[in-house]
Design an enzyme around this catalytic site. Sequence first.
Site, mmCIF file in Angstrom:
data_model
loop_
_atom_site.group_PDB
_atom_site.id
_atom_site.type_symbol
_atom_site.label_atom_id
_atom_site.label_comp_id
_atom_site.label_asym_id
_atom_site.label_seq_id
_atom_site.Cartn_x
_atom_site.Cartn_y
_atom_site.Cartn_z
ATOM 1 N N LYS A 204 -5.731 6.388 0.563
ATOM 2 C CA LYS A 204 -6.826 6.897 0.121
ATOM 3 C C LYS A 204 -7.389 7.279 1.475
ATOM 4 C CE LYS A 204 -11.157 6.535 -2.013
ATOM 5 N NZ LYS A 204 -12.237 5.842 -2.613
ATOM 6 N N GLY A 265 -9.784 3.169 -5.056
ATOM 7 C CA GLY A 265 -8.262 2.913 -5.151
ATOM 8 C C GLY A 265 -7.609 2.233 -6.179
ATOM 9 N N ARG A 266 -8.466 1.097 -6.694
ATOM 10 C CA ARG A 266 -7.989 0.444 -7.625
ATOM 11 C C ARG A 266 -7.945 1.083 -9.185
ATOM 12 N NH1 ARG A 266 -12.126 -1.654 -5.467
ATOM 13 N NH2 ARG A 266 -14.229 -1.787 -6.607
ATOM 14 N N GLU A 351 -12.010 -7.242 -7.230
ATOM 15 C CA GLU A 351 -12.543 -6.490 -6.341
ATOM 16 C C GLU A 351 -13.738 -5.659 -6.945
ATOM 17 O OE1 GLU A 351 -10.409 -2.906 -4.296
ATOM 18 O OE2 GLU A 351 -10.030 -4.624 -2.717
ATOM 19 N N HIS A 382 6.387 -23.210 -19.069
ATOM 20 C CA HIS A 382 7.191 -23.913 -18.320
ATOM 21 C C HIS A 382 6.422 -24.459 -17.080
ATOM 22 C CE1 HIS A 382 9.840 -23.854 -21.697
ATOM 23 N NE2 HIS A 382 9.893 -22.679 -21.498
HETATM 24 O O1 F6P Z 1 -9.151 -3.401 1.739
HETATM 25 C C1 F6P Z 1 -9.216 -3.212 0.267
HETATM 26 C C2 F6P Z 1 -8.805 -1.736 0.046
HETATM 27 O O2 F6P Z 1 -9.706 -0.965 0.370
HETATM 28 C C3 F6P Z 1 -8.756 -1.491 -1.560
HETATM 29 O O3 F6P Z 1 -9.732 -1.386 -2.325
HETATM 30 C C4 F6P Z 1 -7.549 -0.480 -1.632
HETATM 31 O O4 F6P Z 1 -7.045 -0.039 -2.765
HETATM 32 C C5 F6P Z 1 -6.692 -0.810 -0.582
HETATM 33 O O5 F6P Z 1 -7.538 -1.454 0.638
HETATM 34 C C6 F6P Z 1 -5.934 0.404 0.039
HETATM 35 O O6 F6P Z 1 -6.442 1.213 0.763
HETATM 36 P P1 F6P Z 1 -6.288 2.668 1.098
HETATM 37 O O7 F6P Z 1 -5.704 3.330 -0.070
HETATM 38 O O8 F6P Z 1 -7.207 3.316 2.000
HETATM 39 O O9 F6P Z 1 -5.004 2.502 2.274
#
Ligand code: F6P
Length: 545
Positions: A204, A265-266, A351, A382
């Site tokens: 992102k 991002g998540r 997060e 297990h």
């Molecule tokens: O450091 C955490 C974070 O910003 C997450 O929230 C995100 O999904 C990940 O790093 C990757 O970020 P990017 O897609 O900007 O590389």
Amino acid sequence: MTARALLADLPAYTALKEHAAKLQFASMEGLFNADSNRASTFSASAAGLRLDYSKHLLSASALSSLFELADQAGIRESIEALFSGAHVNTTEDRPALHTLLRASSGDGQESRFQEVLSARNRMQVMAQTLYRGEHNGYSGKPVTDVVNIGIGGSDLGPRLVTQALKPYHGDVRCHYVSNVDPADLLDTLSTLDAASTVFIICSKSFRTEETLANGLAARDWMLNAGATVAQLEQHFLAVTTNLQAAKDFGIPQENCLPMWDWVGGRYSVWSAVGLSCAVAVGWENFSEFLAGAEAMDQHFRTSEAHNNLPLLMSLLEIWYCHFFHASNHVVLPYDHSLQRFPDFLQQLTMESNGKRVSAEGQPLDYGTAPVLWGSAGTMGQHSFHQLLHQGTLLCPVDFVLPLNSHTGADQQHRILVANCLAQSRTLMVGRSLEDARKALLERGLAEDKAAALAPHLAMPGNRPSSVITMDSLNPRTLGALLALYEHRTFCSGQIWRINSFDQWGVELGKEISTEILGQLTDARDDSAMDAATDRLISLWKEAQR
Ligand code: F6P
């Protein structure tokens, strides 16, 4: 934004404390005996998923107090704010419109929706070209392998979806590299031919150190294999909000798919971040995945509380965290292809909701997100299920169970299902000391030996679990499942009064890592951090000599 009442100030909180005080001594089996309809009353379904939440320390009146709590927390208004594009991400002053990424209409967000559609169309063309084997590499060979380089939300979602939909894969293989440990990339590359490999640099921000380092290493690998700089554009795609940085990296604009700052991002697998998934399963299946999530969105937005799956699951989380001191939540998919699901959920929930101040910046005097962990059944049985059954921690469990398997191996699947149902039931019924003693006597142990051993076999039971079922795991039900947990996370965040859409807590570690990297690169031994870090830096330098 005006300050809203914190969780413990809501009127229903006191009633819930009283319910919990009574229910902590209740027996779940007793609750079933008292209500022959409990299994159906405490269940709900939507978008191809069924939630059975009957095996909980929960009564109808406690549940209605939980609904009141949600009401008093303004959950309805929060849900509308989410969907209508209000700036629910308060600290970054922007909306969280991941639902628009899977929507089939703009619904008040027309201009953003047009951008989504145009990105979706470009993504479809790229995905289908790769999926059909119509994209050639620098030597003229068709591309057979796609490597997604990303981390966090730019890795966990697409990796999970690709793995979960294995029965839907076409001929192109998709791989995932996220760790900056060079072993991750090297292991993947060792099986690949540069001439038939495409990389998707998925970030992102296009600023993430791990992703950029892996991207540069992949670029070198491609050049060393014989591609010219000009031919790299046949091998590198990007998904990002930062088109300039992608261009500086050497990826031309026509190879870049956009993201937007109003998608976390998540929460981004529904965007072009899902490109690798669409390459793996084809566009039709990827569209079904979006449609499953959209069905869950509509359910979440319009259903009453008593039938609202994400809200019900969030209220169970609030119930155990606040009134039973649970600090763990366990997710156990009984489907091997969902083995990455707990990893995905860790980022999603921890997060999002691992926060210690309210959205208005007030320190909270109550706990927020529990630690989420789990693994695919039956492996955990297990390993760590011992703690679930007899440990001292209360760990509410979600079992996720597709009722049909794609494998056609009926007997093995029957064993899998039997184990899943057995674990949920065993958590509830446990085994009394007396039953344990009798079982030992039946096995032929002497009275004194049986009495001595019985406490080790006794299990308290009364341990809560939900069972989420679906007819089968397919693109649609997978989309619904992920959206279910996204909205569950949102509801809990709203009830806790926190901003679920920022992640400031990850920033400081990145800054300190940059400082330390400087120290590791510097030949002089003049680090001036804390004594422990200085010593570890010296140890590392020593090891390099
Ligand atoms: O450091 C955490 C974070 O910003 C997450 O929230 C995100 O999904 C990940 O790093 C990757 O970020 P990017 O897609 O900007 O590389």
